[in-house]
Enzyme design. Structure first.
Site, mmCIF file in Angstrom:
data_model
loop_
_atom_site.group_PDB
_atom_site.id
_atom_site.type_symbol
_atom_site.label_atom_id
_atom_site.label_comp_id
_atom_site.label_asym_id
_atom_site.label_seq_id
_atom_site.Cartn_x
_atom_site.Cartn_y
_atom_site.Cartn_z
ATOM 1 N N GLY A 205 51.426 81.964 30.192
ATOM 2 C CA GLY A 205 52.845 82.237 30.320
ATOM 3 C C GLY A 205 53.628 81.745 29.116
ATOM 4 O O GLY A 205 53.174 80.886 28.345
ATOM 5 N N ASP B 242 36.641 87.598 25.469
ATOM 6 C CA ASP B 242 36.157 88.947 25.750
ATOM 7 C C ASP B 242 35.872 89.755 24.490
ATOM 8 O O ASP B 242 35.365 90.874 24.574
ATOM 9 C CB ASP B 242 37.173 89.717 26.604
ATOM 10 C CG ASP B 242 37.281 89.174 28.016
ATOM 11 O OD1 ASP B 242 36.359 88.438 28.427
ATOM 12 O OD2 ASP B 242 38.271 89.468 28.700
ATOM 13 N N ARG C 165 37.730 91.637 31.365
ATOM 14 C CA ARG C 165 38.772 92.293 32.160
ATOM 15 C C ARG C 165 38.882 93.775 31.830
ATOM 16 O O ARG C 165 38.843 94.634 32.708
ATOM 17 C CB ARG C 165 40.130 91.633 31.907
ATOM 18 C CG ARG C 165 40.312 90.293 32.583
ATOM 19 C CD ARG C 165 41.663 89.699 32.249
ATOM 20 N NE ARG C 165 41.977 88.595 33.136
ATOM 21 C CZ ARG C 165 42.572 88.735 34.307
ATOM 22 N NH1 ARG C 165 42.921 89.944 34.719
ATOM 23 N NH2 ARG C 165 42.821 87.702 35.075
#
Length: 506
Positions: A151, A206, A251
């Site tokens: 965030g 990733d 993801r």
């Protein structure tokens, strides 16, 4: 400088500046982004341009490294370092090397921001004064010495702190979201005419960052993921009709699953987000698993966390970093496999392994130690050279400066038509599973989050001045604003070039 007497046949340099060029990277040094000159539109990995043009268009970016001339005086520099997002092997290595390199330049004031961007606004986590001695051993442990969080608070609050603390080097170690935040911080600093270099260091386990060969921590992740796969193989091979299921990170991109599968050589099926599949039917995943069990008495399946999300009920929403909250495909697939073989009355022994936190929490291996060290060094070299709104990456074995807006345009994904994916399915022997029904594919496309916004830079030149799609081969891209007092680079080879920026004067 007096060069003294040299042996016969050896000429003394004409000047110290000429000798320095042997030790430093020149501003006009370039690295080619694309190295394959495709000979035919049927070539594996071909990229079609608008209008169906498949011709090779060279594209260059600037080579990273120390410069003979620097833009900031070390005694006037005050630097800040922040680590954002999730954990990744090598974070402490990068922090350590940034501090070490700043120390070599002579910088005395270095602040470590605790717990990501939160450290700018939460008084409970004041900045930590970093020294060479303090960080000398942090690379021996995993995690982040400074802490991480997801965030981003109000960016104006962050810029206010940078201004109040007199920061003129800001190093942001994070992924696509953190780099998007870095670009926005750069723009706000530019509006305030702050003399600050904003430099990103890409952290994404990733390996889904556009343009670069690989990101730090990826090699370690593949190595650790391979251990989980081998454990699943041992479990499956030791049981009657044993099935081993391993869920790995990924993801939107299945790079870890793909590379770990290829490295292991023990996998029967690998499922990634980029390649849709069906479970039922003659050509579905279940039927192929049954064939492997009938033939070999075992089956090992690797599934990336973002694979098959269209088969799950979407939980909706996003996390603090703006990433979609995914359904747990691993546990779901495990239960579905047991249910399927129970339905056809075939006895199987299914084991499920999820090594996610074991992988990302470990310290990195030797290969990543090297990558982290060079990335940290070059981030400091880039800042001292006066570049801002850049990130550091490894491209075709060379380290380069890349404009942040170009890097975060889209997430990098596995190309199902690439050589590497073909090598992987050749290794597993799996067939091309049928794609999911069209209506489900459309539903998935509608539910996919958009990529990070393509923010428009406020400087006179865009991060990439023009596009190879709109220019004929051989066109030269303008390099944009340059260091004060330096002449604008001119390339003898008329090739497109990425633009980088330097901070304006306060």
């Amino acid at each position: 400088m007096n060069w003294g007497t040299l042996p016969d046949g050896i000429e003394a340099p004409e000047s110290r500046e000429q000798n320095m060029r042997r030790l430093y990277v020149h501003d006009e040094d370039r690295v080619l982004l694309k190295v394959v000159h495709y000979g035919n539109p049927t070539s594996v990995g071909i990229e079609f341009e608008e209008g169906g043009d498949w011709q090779f268009k060279p594209l260059w970016t600037q080579r990273a490294g120390p410069r003979a001339q620097i833009y900031f005086h070390p005694s006037a520099v005050k630097a800040a370092i922040v680590t954002c997002g999730g954990l990744c092997p090598g974070l402490n290595d990068v922090i350590r090397q940034v501090v070490f390199t700043l120390d070599v330049y002579g910088v005395k004031e270095i602040l470590g921001i605790q717990y990501g961007f939160k450290g700018f606004v939460d008084p409970k986590y004041p900045p930590v004064a970093l020294t060479r001695k303090l960080v000398s051993r942090v690379h021996m442990a995993g995690g982040s010495f400074l802490g991480v969080s997801r965030g981003t608070p109000d960016l104006n609050d962050i810029v206010d702190k940078l201004q109040d603390w007199g920061i003129n080097f800001f190093f942001i170690i994070g992924g696509n979201g953190s780099h998007a935040g870095a670009h926005e911080i750069y723009k706000r600093c530019l509006e305030r005419k702050m003399k600050i270099a904003v430099v990103g260091i890409p952290k994404t386990i990733d390996n889904d960052l556009q343009l670069v060969d690989k990101t730090f921590g990826f090699d370690t992740s593949v190595e650790e993921a391979q251990r989980a796969i081998n454990a699943a193989f041992v479990e499956a091979s030791s049981a009657y009709n044993g099935v081993g299921i391993v869920k790995l990170m990924g993801r939107q991109s299945g790079f870890i699953a793909m590379y770990a599968t290829l490295a292991s050589g023990q996998v029967d099926i690998v499922l990634i987000p980029e390649v849709p599949f069906v479970l039922e039917g003659e050509h579905g995943v279940y039927n192929f698993m049954k064939k492997r069990l009938d033939k070999n008495g075992l089956c090992v399946v690797v599934i990336a966390e973002g694979a098959g999300q269209e088969l799950l009920e979407s939980s909706g929403g996003v996390d603090a970093s703006g990433n979609p909250i995914l359904g747990d495909i691993g546990k779901w697939f495990y239960s579905q496999v047991k249910a399927y073989f129970g339905k056809i009355k075939m006895s199987v022994d299914v084991k499920y392994i999820d090594p996610t936190y074991m992988i990302r929490a470990r310290h990195c291996n030797s290969s990543d130690h090297i990558i982290c060290s060079v990335l940290g060094q070059n981030a400091v070299h880039g800042a001292f050279a006066g570049y801002t709104d850049i990130t550091i990456g490894l491209v075709n074995t060379h380290y380069v400066f890349l404009p942040i807006p170009k890097v975060i345009e889209v997430a990098r994904k596995v190309d199902p038509n690439s050589n590497m994916w073909h090598r992987t399915v050749t290794s597993t022997g799996q067939p091309d599973f049928p794609m999911v029904p069209q209506k489900i594919s459309e539903k998935k496309a509608q539910s996919q989050p958009s990529s990070p916004p393509k923010s428009q830079p406020t400087s006179p030149k865009s991060p990439v001045s023009g596009s190879s799609r709109s220019q004929s081969p051989g066109a030269v891209m303008d390099m944009g604003p340059q260091r004060r007092g330096s002449r604008k680079p001119s390339l003898k080879s008329p090739l497109p070039v990425f633009n980088t920026k330097r901070p304006t004067s306060a």
